[in-house]
Design a protein around this motif. Structure first.
Motif, short mmCIF file in Angstrom:
data_model
loop_
_atom_site.label_atom_id
_atom_site.label_comp_id
_atom_site.label_asym_id
_atom_site.label_seq_id
_atom_site.Cartn_x
_atom_site.Cartn_y
_atom_site.Cartn_z
N LYS A 62 23.70 -22.79 -8.19
CA LYS A 62 24.00 -22.09 -9.55
C LYS A 62 23.88 -23.00 -10.73
O LYS A 62 24.17 -22.68 -11.91
CB LYS A 62 25.24 -21.30 -9.63
CG LYS A 62 25.26 -20.10 -8.78
CD LYS A 62 26.40 -19.11 -8.78
CE LYS A 62 26.34 -17.85 -7.94
NZ LYS A 62 27.62 -17.23 -8.03
N ARG A 68 28.56 -25.20 -15.75
CA ARG A 68 28.66 -23.81 -15.93
C ARG A 68 30.38 -23.43 -16.57
O ARG A 68 30.39 -22.45 -17.18
CB ARG A 68 28.92 -22.98 -14.49
CG ARG A 68 27.44 -23.04 -14.01
CD ARG A 68 27.13 -22.43 -12.71
NE ARG A 68 27.77 -23.37 -11.56
CZ ARG A 68 28.66 -22.84 -10.63
NH1 ARG A 68 29.23 -21.73 -10.58
NH2 ARG A 68 28.78 -23.79 -9.70
N PRO A 85 32.75 -18.75 -14.14
CA PRO A 85 31.73 -19.98 -13.82
C PRO A 85 30.84 -19.30 -12.52
O PRO A 85 29.55 -19.73 -12.53
CB PRO A 85 32.37 -21.11 -13.19
CG PRO A 85 33.53 -21.20 -14.19
CD PRO A 85 34.04 -19.38 -14.32
N VAL A 88 27.84 -17.56 -13.68
CA VAL A 88 26.87 -18.07 -14.44
C VAL A 88 25.85 -18.79 -13.60
O VAL A 88 26.19 -19.44 -12.47
CB VAL A 88 27.58 -19.12 -15.43
CG1 VAL A 88 26.56 -19.89 -16.07
CG2 VAL A 88 28.25 -18.68 -16.63
N VAL A 90 22.53 -21.59 -13.84
CA VAL A 90 21.63 -22.24 -14.64
C VAL A 90 20.27 -22.32 -14.08
O VAL A 90 20.11 -22.43 -13.19
CB VAL A 90 22.17 -23.77 -14.56
CG1 VAL A 90 21.61 -24.60 -15.47
CG2 VAL A 90 23.72 -23.92 -15.10
N TYR A 238 20.36 -20.58 -19.15
CA TYR A 238 21.45 -20.14 -18.27
C TYR A 238 21.51 -18.76 -18.52
O TYR A 238 20.79 -18.19 -19.51
CB TYR A 238 22.71 -20.71 -18.67
CG TYR A 238 22.99 -20.90 -20.23
CD1 TYR A 238 23.95 -19.86 -20.63
CD2 TYR A 238 22.52 -21.83 -21.02
CE1 TYR A 238 24.27 -19.84 -21.96
CE2 TYR A 238 22.99 -21.86 -22.16
CZ TYR A 238 23.75 -21.14 -22.80
OH TYR A 238 23.97 -21.00 -24.33
N THR A 240 23.98 -14.88 -17.61
CA THR A 240 25.41 -14.47 -16.90
C THR A 240 25.26 -12.90 -17.01
O THR A 240 24.67 -12.44 -17.93
CB THR A 240 26.71 -15.06 -18.02
OG1 THR A 240 27.96 -14.71 -17.09
CG2 THR A 240 26.80 -13.97 -19.19
N GLN A 265 20.32 -30.73 -16.58
CA GLN A 265 21.65 -30.11 -16.70
C GLN A 265 22.67 -31.27 -17.20
O GLN A 265 23.66 -30.81 -18.02
CB GLN A 265 21.99 -30.06 -14.99
CG GLN A 265 21.42 -28.60 -14.54
CD GLN A 265 22.20 -28.39 -13.20
OE1 GLN A 265 23.18 -28.01 -13.39
NE2 GLN A 265 21.58 -28.30 -12.11
#
Length: 372
Positions: A62, A68, A85, A88, A90, A238, A240, A265
């Motif tokens: 993730k 996150r 988190p 989420v 990425v 990203y 969510t 990242q």
């Protein structure tokens, strides 16, 4: 020839990319959809450091937990979205997030509401997932803004999802708060998903951005670093969603991408936690260019909505040969028909080019296309 899968037969190669094949190497490109600015130095330094320190291995699927956690803070502060988190992911740019949203939730028989005009990738991911597209008009008389009453008219028991994109590619339109909230309410009342592409969120001038996930639990919120921080080639985004939706999204992500780029990242973490001065300067310059290109196009007699966000204008130009004539004169543009039925008789122009080049491009169009 071995026959391709039937799902790929519905996919057309990008008209935007096709315009880049123009033979004139000196042409001014008003077709490209990426900032012409460089990645801010502090983000570059963070990525260099990550390589020097050998932070180049797989990350958690993730994404790094530190990143996150910062994304969670960003959602709360900027969007009024309460997330976690673990909810989420990425992604490899917002494009991957769009693709896995379609793969996780769409199948044959599902109706997907799609603003018309809209970014061409939405149509492709829907087709690859087997969904059926139901266009919803975004009319010029409404400044190309999606209206809740037009969405309501298209909802049926088969409606599975709707794509929202505010600010919009290709029009620069920014949706009104009351329409965002009303569509969010509809998603709960009729139990469909909102896939909210908010990649241009920070590039906004005269309005305020609102996220539908503030008002509905049936939302996948997608964002990234490509536009705000000029990190297009680094492919870092990203998303969510709620617990149940995230689990399904994660299945596709884990079994296709595994994880996003570790170095990117670290750059994304610095982007969120570092100074925002470069972003403010970039947005200010985009607004200056927006004012120039709208003024010049209107002066040529092309009706142009004063776009409130992103870095595109969508003038009404009924000359079917305009794109070709402009390219031959030395200015690359994109036919509006690439973005849907309502894009016909329009041209997308990006002002992600220097002020001086935009001035020059407008001079060329006025002298060689309009008056030529």
């Amino acid at each position: 020839m071995i026959q391709p899968a039937s799902r790929t037969k519905l996919i057309e190669l990008s008209l935007i990319r096709k315009m880049f094949e123009v033979t004139n190497p000196d042409a001014i490109n008003l077709g490209i959809g990426e900032p012409d600015f460089d990645v801010p130095q502090n983000i570059k330094d963070a990525m260099k450091k990550s390589i020097d320190e050998n932070i180049t291995h797989y990350s958690p699927n993730k994404g790094y937990i530190e990143l996150r956690e910062e994304i969670v803070k960003k959602f709360k502060k900027d969007n009024g979205i309460n997330t976690d988190p673990e909810n989420v992911i990425v992604t490899v740019g917002a494009s991957e997030a769009l693709y896995i949203s379609a793969q996780a939730f769409m199948e044959p028989g599902d109706e997907i509401l799609l603003p018309d005009p809209s970014f061409l990738l939405y149509k492709s991911v829907i087709n690859l997932a087997g969904g059926s597209i139901v266009p919803v008009d975004c009319k010029m008389e409404n400044e190309f803004k999606l209206k809740a009453e037009d969405v309501l008219e298209k909802i049926t028991p088969k409606t599975k999802a709707i794509f929202l994109n505010s600010p919009s590619n290709p029009t620069g339109a920014v949706m009104e708060k009351e329409d965002i909230k009303a569509i969010a309410d509809l998603s709960m009342d009729h139990n469909f998903l909102i896939i909210s592409d908010e990649i241009y969120e920070k590039i906004i001038y005269d309005k305020k951005h609102y996220s539908p996930a503030k008002y509905s639990d049936n939302v996948i919120t997608i964002n990234g670093f490509s536009k705000t921080y000029a990190m297009t080639g680094l492919r870092i985004g990203y998303m969510t969603a709620n617990d149940e939706h995230t689990e399904e999204l994660f299945k596709v992500h884990q079994n296709s991408i595994a994880c996003s780029n570790s170095t990117a990242q670290l750059g994304a973490y610095e982007a969120l936690t570092g100074p925002q001065d470069d972003v403010k300067k970039m947005v200010g310059e985009f607004q200056r260019r927006r004012d120039l290109i709208v003024s010049r196009l209107n002066g040529m007699g092309y009706e142009t909505v004063n776009a409130e966000g992103a870095f595109y204008v969508f003038p009404k130009i009924e000359d079917e040969n305009f794109v070709q004539k402009a390219a031959e004169a030395g200015v690359i543009t994109v036919p509006g028909s690439a973005f849907g039925e309502n894009g016909k008789n329009h041209i997308r122009m990006s002002y992600a080019n220097s002020y001086e080049n935009i001035e020059k491009a407008m001079d060329i169009l006025e002298e060689r296309v309009v008056n030529g």
